[in-house]
Design a protein around this motif. Structure first.
Motif, short mmCIF file in Angstrom:
data_model
loop_
_atom_site.label_atom_id
_atom_site.label_comp_id
_atom_site.label_asym_id
_atom_site.label_seq_id
_atom_site.Cartn_x
_atom_site.Cartn_y
_atom_site.Cartn_z
N ALA A 151 0.94 -1.19 0.07
CA ALA A 151 0.10 -0.04 -0.07
C ALA A 151 0.97 1.15 -0.18
O ALA A 151 1.85 1.50 0.76
N PHE A 152 0.60 2.12 -0.97
CA PHE A 152 1.51 3.36 -0.90
C PHE A 152 0.61 4.53 -1.40
O PHE A 152 -0.31 4.25 -2.23
N THR A 153 1.19 5.55 -1.16
CA THR A 153 0.56 6.82 -1.71
C THR A 153 1.44 7.11 -3.06
O THR A 153 2.52 7.32 -2.98
N PRO A 154 0.48 7.23 -4.07
CA PRO A 154 1.45 7.36 -5.32
C PRO A 154 2.33 8.55 -5.38
O PRO A 154 1.78 9.78 -4.83
N VAL A 155 3.41 8.46 -6.26
CA VAL A 155 4.07 9.52 -6.35
C VAL A 155 3.35 10.69 -7.37
O VAL A 155 3.02 10.24 -8.24
N ALA A 156 3.74 11.77 -7.06
CA ALA A 156 3.18 13.06 -7.84
C ALA A 156 4.15 13.39 -9.00
O ALA A 156 5.36 13.34 -8.87
N PRO A 157 3.60 13.62 -10.16
CA PRO A 157 4.43 13.96 -11.25
C PRO A 157 5.50 15.17 -10.91
O PRO A 157 5.13 15.94 -10.27
N ASN A 158 6.76 15.02 -11.28
CA ASN A 158 7.74 16.06 -10.93
C ASN A 158 8.72 16.16 -11.85
O ASN A 158 8.71 15.32 -12.83
N ARG A 159 9.67 17.05 -11.80
CA ARG A 159 10.92 17.05 -12.65
C ARG A 159 12.14 17.10 -11.69
O ARG A 159 13.16 17.84 -12.52
N ASP A 160 12.33 16.37 -10.67
CA ASP A 160 13.41 16.26 -9.71
C ASP A 160 14.34 15.74 -10.48
O ASP A 160 14.10 14.57 -11.18
N ASP A 161 15.52 16.08 -9.85
CA ASP A 161 16.80 15.03 -10.55
C ASP A 161 16.90 14.00 -9.37
O ASP A 161 18.33 13.92 -8.74
N LYS A 162 16.17 13.00 -9.30
CA LYS A 162 16.42 11.95 -8.36
C LYS A 162 15.58 10.87 -8.40
O LYS A 162 14.47 11.25 -9.29
N VAL A 163 15.69 9.73 -7.99
CA VAL A 163 14.65 8.78 -8.18
C VAL A 163 13.61 9.08 -6.93
O VAL A 163 14.04 9.01 -5.72
N THR A 164 12.41 9.17 -7.07
CA THR A 164 11.35 9.44 -6.06
C THR A 164 10.35 8.39 -5.97
O THR A 164 10.10 7.72 -6.98
N VAL A 165 10.37 7.84 -4.57
CA VAL A 165 9.50 6.73 -4.35
C VAL A 165 8.45 7.07 -3.15
O VAL A 165 8.76 8.13 -2.52
N PRO A 166 7.43 6.28 -3.11
CA PRO A 166 6.51 6.80 -2.00
C PRO A 166 7.26 6.65 -0.80
O PRO A 166 8.18 6.29 -0.23
N ARG A 167 6.63 7.52 0.42
CA ARG A 167 7.00 7.51 1.72
C ARG A 167 7.05 6.03 2.19
O ARG A 167 5.91 5.19 2.08
N GLY A 168 7.87 5.71 3.01
CA GLY A 168 7.86 4.41 3.46
C GLY A 168 8.82 3.29 2.81
O GLY A 168 9.00 2.32 3.03
N PHE A 169 9.34 3.88 1.75
CA PHE A 169 10.11 3.04 0.92
C PHE A 169 11.44 3.86 0.62
O PHE A 169 11.66 5.03 0.64
#
Length: 678
Positions: free
Chosen positions: A97-115
């Motif tokens: 169960a996870f809160t989906p990642v919001a679309p973004n333009r960040d220079d990193k791998v973004t994963v849900p909170r708790g991961f």
């Protein structure tokens, strides 16, 4: 090292051309395929024509619903509230169960909170014993041939043969971007030599980490399976076409031994424990004028000659004037045995020659091995191979040896789709697999078995299969037995390809910036996911049913469709590329070329139950990167993904990078990443 200045390999551009893809990506990855004439000039039916009636009906029915509550997600972009988590009943990745990642333009791998996302291995890391430490300012071909290659695409993970806490990672290295890899002024021959050594595949032993679901690289000195394969490695041509005169060169009079593998994109694991790797945009590496005797054949594959990569100054075989047959030796599915570092990988002629995204094998109910494949080109086809022999699942060494012969004999097919004509809201119909040849008999008039396998596109053209919008990864869901194909997009739909204004798949909604409104764009810009159900649940049969499970894009756009799931509860998704499955049968989709003004990413989608069609973004990649892989570990505790070409944006150079992921060293490094619960 000398410092003779080299010409810039690509003019500097500052605009985006195909979604999030830059001019630089198009140049280095596929040789600007979208700017060239479409190789398929036949009038064979196109998929959009088959789906058009159903799509037009559905557009009228659904438009009203989109105008109300379905627009809750309007313009989700960086900083906006993400979607609520959904509960999925399954263990491991299928039940996260996870809160989906919001679309973004960040220079990193973004994963849900708790991961957590860890970098497992990066371009330049040591693979083979004796490999030097990576020094980006003093690269050599000899060092690169022992280090992790550039632009990791396919990721496969297999159990270690003897050590329980280890596994074997196999990764493709699709292409190189010399603008980002080398300081200005690097010697031209060094640039070419390193680039050639940075293509191919890597085999790397990995070890379970201290955290549940985490992995790390094994110490190179303590490995026995680590291996690098590159443009100078030996590969064996096998199957019915091996030894044909068109495969012979001055260096290989037998037509059975090839140096290297090129532009390896996706792949798959076989039930007998090998890795299949697809050679894709191989056409761009060959220089000079097309040989007159192969004019039509090479044109159908987009082999146009020209400057190529300039490799012929080091390897004359990359000039068609020197070796007119060399292009015939690429465009195959490669099989690698990762458990035998002394083995020679094989190129399977029985699986046909085209721009293979990859190949994925399942075992049919009658025991036949069935390989599904996509030809990643606008207007090209979906293929399938059915073995003559049957799979031996006893697990013995003798059985494995026999199973490794299954791809040598059998029958190659191409797909034709038809709409069902029903007055309903479904995008669906029926299909048939059309035989092209077996290992002993051609079913195409005027062509031999070798003709069909060497010029598979031309053979398929004659039987009127359906022209698709860039069929990429095609894979079987191990839980429900259905086949899923990622059809990435076709930006020329409506121009080169006939368009129907009533067909929403030919008019997409895109964004020019994260906070910009949706605007109409010609062509199928966001892509879709095709779901196929074999007749009588038999993958070896000739009939199937199909439906469009996803018509991708922003949920606000009227043309989008998510398997009837409410559009206010899904993440935007654009340009599906590769697919994978977890133990619950959920579909995981990685994207390439997002046209919704955000980074590419990884998405999970249930394929059954009340949440079928609920697209949720699980990860986003660094700026300028494509999301490759993905792979869900057998224990379902780890998701492997492989961001490639981070920072590949127009105007970027080694001295002026637009990404420094993953280590903030001043330049980007394509890498494989593991994601797991904290």
């Amino acid at each position: 090292m000398t410092t003779t200045p080299t010409r810039r390999l690509l003019p500097l551009h500052t605009d985006v051309r195909h979604g999030s893809r830059s001019h630089m990506t198009c140049h280095f990855r596929c040789g600007n395929a979208c700017d060239r004439p479409v190789p398929n000039t036949t009038d064979n039916p196109e998929f959009h024509e088959i789906a058009a009636t159903a799509l037009a009906r559905r557009s009228l029915i659904k438009t009203a619903a989109v105008g109300a509550g379905a627009l809750t997600l309007t313009g989700v972009a960086a900083g906006q509230a993400p979607l609520a988590a959904a509960a999925v009943s399954a263990r491991g990745a299928g039940g996260w169960a996870f809160t989906p990642v919001a679309p973004n333009r960040d220079d990193k791998v973004t994963v849900p909170r708790g991961f957590r996302a860890d970098v497992l291995i990066s371009w330049g890391d040591r693979v083979e014993k004796g490999a030097p430490r990576f020094d980006v300012r003093n690269q050599t071909p000899e060092a690169a041939a022992q280090q992790f290659g550039y632009n990791n695409d396919y990721v496969g993970v297999l159990p270690h043969p003897t050590k329980q806490k280890r596994a074997v990672l196999v990764t493709n290295h699709e292409y190189t971007d010399e603008n980002l890899m080398f300081p200005t002024g690097t010697d031209a021959d060094v640039v070419k030599g390193v680039a050639m050594a940075s293509h191919g595949l890597s085999v790397v032993e990995i070890v379970r980490g201290a955290r549940k679901g985490s992995w790390r690289r094994a110490k190179v000195a303590n490995t026995t399976l680590n291996r690098r394969l590159h443009v100078g490695s030996d590969f064996e041509l096998v199957g019915p076409a091996a030894g044909d005169d068109r495969l012979k060169t001055s260096e290989d009079a037998t037509g059975t031994t090839v140096k290297g593998t090129l532009n390896n994109c996706s792949g798959g694991r076989t039930p007998w424990g090998t890795i299949l790797s697809g050679e894709e945009n191989f056409n761009q590496y060959f220089e000079g004028t097309r040989p007159a005797e192969y004019e039509a054949e090479y044109a159908r594959y987009g082999i146009s000659g020209g400057a190529g990569r300039g490799w012929s100054s080091i390897e004359p075989r990359f000039s068609m004037q020197n070796e007119p047959n060399e292009p015939y030796r690429f465009g195959w599915v490669v099989e690698l045995d990762p458990y035998d570092p002394t083995s020679t990988p094989r190129k399977h002629t029985m699986l046909g020659r085209f721009k293979h995204e990859g190949a994925n094998v399942t075992i049919a109910s009658n025991g036949k091995a069935v390989a599904y494949m996509g030809d990643d080109e606008r207007g090209d086809y979906i293929y399938r191979f059915v073995s003559a022999g049957t799979f031996d699942g006893s697990g013995t060494r003798k059985a494995r040896k026999a199973n490794m012969q299954l791809l040598l004999t059998g029958t190659l097919y191409v797909a034709r789709f038809a709409g069902d004509g029903a007055e309903d809201e479904r995008y669906d119909g029926t299909g048939r697999w059309l035989p092209l040849c077996s290992d002993t008999e051609s079913f195409v008039e005027g062509m031999t078995v070798a003709d069909v396998l060497l010029n598979t596109r031309l053979a398929a053209d004659t039987v009127s299969p359906t022209r698709m919008d860039r069929p990429e990864d095609v894979e079987v869901n191990p839980v429900n037995g259905r086949v899923y194909a990622a059809l990435t997009n076709n930006s020329n739909r409506g121009t080169t390809f006939p368009a129907d204004e009533a067909n929403p798949i030919t008019t997409s909604q895109v964004r020019s910036a994260p906070d910009a409104p949706l605007t109409s764009a010609s062509g199928n810009r966001n892509g879709y996911v095709l779901e196929m159900t074999p007749g009588n649940d038999n993958h070896a049969g000739t009939d199937f049913q199909w439906s469009l499970m996803l018509v991708c894009g922003d949920p606000e756009a009227p043309e989008t469709y998510f398997a009837d799931f409410p559009k206010d509860q899904v993440s935007p998704i654009s340009c599906p590329d590769n697919v994978a499955f977890d133990g619950a049968g959920n579909l995981w989709i990685s994207t390439d070329g997002n046209v919704l003004a955000s980074n590419d990413g990884l998405f999970r989608v249930p394929t059954r139950g009340p949440n079928r069609g609920q697209v949720q973004q699980f990860a986003s990649t660094p700026f300028g990167a494509e999301c490759c892989g993905p792979f869900i570990s057998d224990d379902q505790l780890t998701v492997f993904l492989a961001p490639q070409h981070p920072g590949e944006t127009d105007g970027a150079t080694f001295e002026d990078q637009s990404s420094t992921w993953p280590n903030d060293e001043g330049f980007p490094r394509p890498s494989v990443v593991t994601v797991y619960r904290r």
